[in-house]
Design a protein around this motif. Sequence first.
Motif, PDB file in Angstrom:
ATOM      1  N   SER A   1     -16.757 -11.285 -13.385  1.00 29.34           N
ATOM      2  CA  SER A   1     -15.069 -12.432 -13.019  1.00 29.34           C
ATOM      3  C   SER A   1     -14.637 -10.639 -13.086  1.00 29.34           C
ATOM      4  N   VAL A   2     -14.778  -9.344 -14.274  1.00 34.27           N
ATOM      5  CA  VAL A   2     -13.346  -9.101 -14.324  1.00 34.27           C
ATOM      6  C   VAL A   2     -13.451  -8.165 -13.051  1.00 34.27           C
ATOM      7  N   ARG A   3     -14.319  -7.657 -12.668  1.00 31.74           N
ATOM      8  CA  ARG A   3     -14.004  -6.742 -11.462  1.00 31.74           C
ATOM      9  C   ARG A   3     -13.451  -7.869 -10.384  1.00 31.74           C
ATOM     10  N   ILE A   4     -13.619  -8.675 -10.291  1.00 29.08           N
ATOM     11  CA  ILE A   4     -13.408  -9.859  -9.205  1.00 29.08           C
ATOM     12  C   ILE A   4     -11.556  -9.780  -9.017  1.00 29.08           C
ATOM     13  N   VAL A   5     -11.183  -9.475 -10.146  1.00 26.75           N
ATOM     14  CA  VAL A   5     -10.196 -10.129 -10.417  1.00 26.75           C
ATOM     15  C   VAL A   5      -9.685  -8.249 -10.982  1.00 26.75           C
ATOM     16  N   LEU A   6      -9.692  -7.507 -11.163  1.00 27.90           N
ATOM     17  CA  LEU A   6      -9.079  -6.241 -11.143  1.00 27.90           C
ATOM     18  C   LEU A   6      -8.472  -5.347  -9.786  1.00 27.90           C
ATOM     19  N   THR A   7     -10.106  -5.666  -8.166  1.00 28.28           N
ATOM     20  CA  THR A   7      -9.980  -5.436  -7.001  1.00 28.28           C
ATOM     21  C   THR A   7      -9.218  -5.944  -6.300  1.00 28.28           C
ATOM     22  N   GLY A   8      -9.073  -7.399  -6.389  1.00 25.11           N
ATOM     23  CA  GLY A   8      -8.290  -8.475  -6.256  1.00 25.11           C
ATOM     24  C   GLY A   8      -6.659  -7.885  -6.402  1.00 25.11           C
ATOM     25  N   VAL A   9      -6.759  -7.899  -7.676  1.00 21.60           N
ATOM     26  CA  VAL A   9      -5.081  -6.903  -7.651  1.00 21.60           C
ATOM     27  C   VAL A   9      -4.537  -6.204  -7.234  1.00 21.60           C
ATOM     28  N   VAL A  10      -5.914  -4.618  -7.184  1.00 21.45           N
ATOM     29  CA  VAL A  10      -5.593  -3.405  -6.223  1.00 21.45           C
ATOM     30  C   VAL A  10      -5.802  -3.403  -4.904  1.00 21.45           C
ATOM     31  N   VAL A  11      -6.478  -4.487  -4.302  1.00 20.96           N
ATOM     32  CA  VAL A  11      -6.309  -4.741  -2.939  1.00 20.96           C
ATOM     33  C   VAL A  11      -4.788  -5.651  -2.289  1.00 20.96           C
ATOM     34  N   GLY A  12      -4.805  -6.614  -3.268  1.00 21.71           N
ATOM     35  CA  GLY A  12      -3.198  -7.016  -3.312  1.00 21.71           C
ATOM     36  C   GLY A  12      -2.109  -6.202  -3.035  1.00 21.71           C
ATOM     37  N   GLN A  13      -1.820  -5.330  -4.318  1.00 25.76           N
ATOM     38  CA  GLN A  13      -1.306  -4.202  -4.520  1.00 25.76           C
ATOM     39  C   GLN A  13      -0.783  -3.108  -3.414  1.00 25.76           C
ATOM     40  N   LEU A  14      -1.967  -3.286  -2.520  1.00 30.99           N
ATOM     41  CA  LEU A  14      -2.345  -2.120  -1.622  1.00 30.99           C
ATOM     42  C   LEU A  14      -1.626  -3.118  -0.230  1.00 30.99           C
ATOM     43  N   PHE A  15      -1.824  -3.890  -0.158  1.00 32.57           N
ATOM     44  CA  PHE A  15      -1.536  -3.941   0.834  1.00 32.57           C
ATOM     45  C   PHE A  15      -0.057  -4.996   1.658  1.00 32.57           C
ATOM     46  N   THR A  16       0.142  -5.933   0.177  1.00 35.50           N
ATOM     47  CA  THR A  16       1.757  -5.320  -0.715  1.00 35.50           C
ATOM     48  C   THR A  16       2.700  -4.109  -0.138  1.00 35.50           C
ATOM     49  N   ALA A  17       2.087  -2.764  -0.392  1.00 33.74           N
ATOM     50  CA  ALA A  17       2.905  -1.915   0.113  1.00 33.74           C
ATOM     51  C   ALA A  17       2.704  -1.841   1.463  1.00 33.74           C
ATOM     52  N   LEU A  18       1.968  -2.254   1.643  1.00 33.44           N
ATOM     53  CA  LEU A  18       2.049  -2.107   3.885  1.00 33.44           C
ATOM     54  C   LEU A  18       2.764  -2.708   4.180  1.00 33.44           C
ATOM     55  N   THR A  19       2.979  -3.951   3.771  1.00 33.38           N
ATOM     56  CA  THR A  19       4.071  -4.704   4.510  1.00 33.38           C
ATOM     57  C   THR A  19       5.319  -4.288   4.322  1.00 33.38           C
ATOM     58  N   SER A  20       5.848  -3.619   2.809  1.00 34.10           N
ATOM     59  CA  SER A  20       6.626  -3.183   2.514  1.00 34.10           C
ATOM     60  C   SER A  20       7.456  -2.177   3.819  1.00 34.10           C
ATOM     61  N   LEU A  21       6.382  -1.494   4.070  1.00 32.06           N
ATOM     62  CA  LEU A  21       6.431  -0.252   5.108  1.00 32.06           C
ATOM     63  C   LEU A  21       6.295  -0.526   6.057  1.00 32.06           C
ATOM     64  N   VAL A  22       5.716  -1.184   6.162  1.00 27.81           N
ATOM     65  CA  VAL A  22       5.984  -1.345   7.797  1.00 27.81           C
ATOM     66  C   VAL A  22       7.100  -2.648   7.724  1.00 27.81           C
ATOM     67  N   LEU A  23       7.823  -3.793   6.806  1.00 29.34           N
ATOM     68  CA  LEU A  23       9.124  -3.979   7.464  1.00 29.34           C
ATOM     69  C   LEU A  23      10.146  -2.795   7.327  1.00 29.34           C
ATOM     70  N   MET A  24       9.694  -1.770   6.250  1.00 27.97           N
ATOM     71  CA  MET A  24      11.469  -0.373   6.403  1.00 27.97           C
ATOM     72  C   MET A  24      11.376   0.340   7.287  1.00 27.97           C
ATOM     73  N   ALA A  25      10.446   0.692   7.799  1.00 24.28           N
ATOM     74  CA  ALA A  25       9.947   1.592   9.310  1.00 24.28           C
ATOM     75  C   ALA A  25       9.953   1.312  10.477  1.00 24.28           C
ATOM     76  N   SER A  26       9.865  -0.001  10.925  1.00 24.94           N
ATOM     77  CA  SER A  26      10.487  -1.079  12.088  1.00 24.94           C
ATOM     78  C   SER A  26      11.499  -1.947  12.159  1.00 24.94           C
ATOM     79  N   ALA A  27      11.205  -2.666  11.043  1.00 26.10           N
ATOM     80  CA  ALA A  27      11.896  -4.104  11.618  1.00 26.10           C
ATOM     81  C   ALA A  27      13.990  -3.925  11.557  1.00 26.10           C
ATOM     82  N   ASP A  28      14.380  -4.602  11.955  1.00 30.83           N
ATOM     83  CA  ASP A  28      15.876  -4.673  11.782  1.00 30.83           C
ATOM     84  C   ASP A  28      15.965  -5.590  11.295  1.00 30.83           C
ATOM     85  N   ALA A  29      17.062  -5.616  11.391  1.00 36.31           N
ATOM     86  CA  ALA A  29      18.073  -6.616   9.641  1.00 36.31           C
ATOM     87  C   ALA A  29      17.317  -8.086   9.798  1.00 36.31           C
TER      88      ALA A  29
END
Length: 375
Positions: free
Chosen positions: A188-216
Amino acid sequence: MSADPGPGVMDLLVPAAREVRVGAPSAPPRAARSGTPARVGLFLTGVLVLVASVAAGTRIGSADVGWTDLGRVLGARLGLATEPLPPLLDSLVWDLRLPRVLMAALVGAALAVCGTVLQAVTRNALADPYLLGVSSGASVGAVTVAVLPLPLSGLGAGTLGITGGALLGALLSFGLLLALLHRTGLDSVRIVLTGVVVGQLFTALTSLVLMASADADTTRALTHWLLGSMAPARWDAVAVCAVVTPLGLAAAWLCANALDGLAFGADTAASLGIAVRRTRMLLLVVTAVLTSVAVATVGAIGFVGLIVPHGVRLLAGPLHRVLLPHAALAGAVFLVWTDALARVAFAPREIPVGVITALLGVPLFLLVLRRRGEL
């Protein structure tokens, strides 16, 4: 076989855990048998409330729809001898309102079931459907399809491209989660910690794509989608959710005894004859698929899978064979009314339903914690 989890193990998740018989596939305890009529009555009441909520939710909106109008639309679709409505009003009810309300019910049920399952699998009272990073992966997929020059890119391509991209991103994030857990195990502990890490990674990728490519304008539209909205719901998406959600609920319900055991811990579950690793993997896949389909269709809607299981547990008790169907009904009713509030609170402007669930969810969750003596 009875199991004593030791001091404090189940106090956070199921207040009456010491009183139940965990994992026994034979006759239920005497308390459960004596409470069966009350639970059946509670379930039937929930079904009636859900039906009434769907009907009432279909009427609510900036345009007035009466009960007679709703009956005429449904009668015409069922082939009854009813006078049809004007085409514009008929389309409003059948093509916009009804699929939206049904989608809210299906998504609410799916998120509540996922939260219930994950809180038992991880033994974490704060677990919710987005614990696995699936929501963040779906966000990356949707944003990528919307802003990059791909064949189906752009908001003008319709929701099909965005939904497909979101589903693909969700599955990729879940695949990454499983790959990381393959070497370290599924405790259970590894599931929680790994899920948080994966979520943060993809959240950062979402922000990166939006900032780099999207208009207002695209950024504003995608932000609205990321906060969760039932507005894109159409009958084809409702059909997909209407197949996936009951199947997911059935799979979780068939593992109800295993969930009771897992809520006490892996060692106790194993002593009861539960294949812990295989059961956890199955339940993680079920919750990931349910969450992926929900997020891909309507965006990320928080707090439903977090607060509904806690509230239902106070009424239906901790046994998952009872808790899961009641949580599905409560989640459906909660999101139907939340979506209705999102439509009319600032009419004619509509706000994302995820904003309403957060505003309602925070005080409700604090109230649940206070009732449990944890605040």
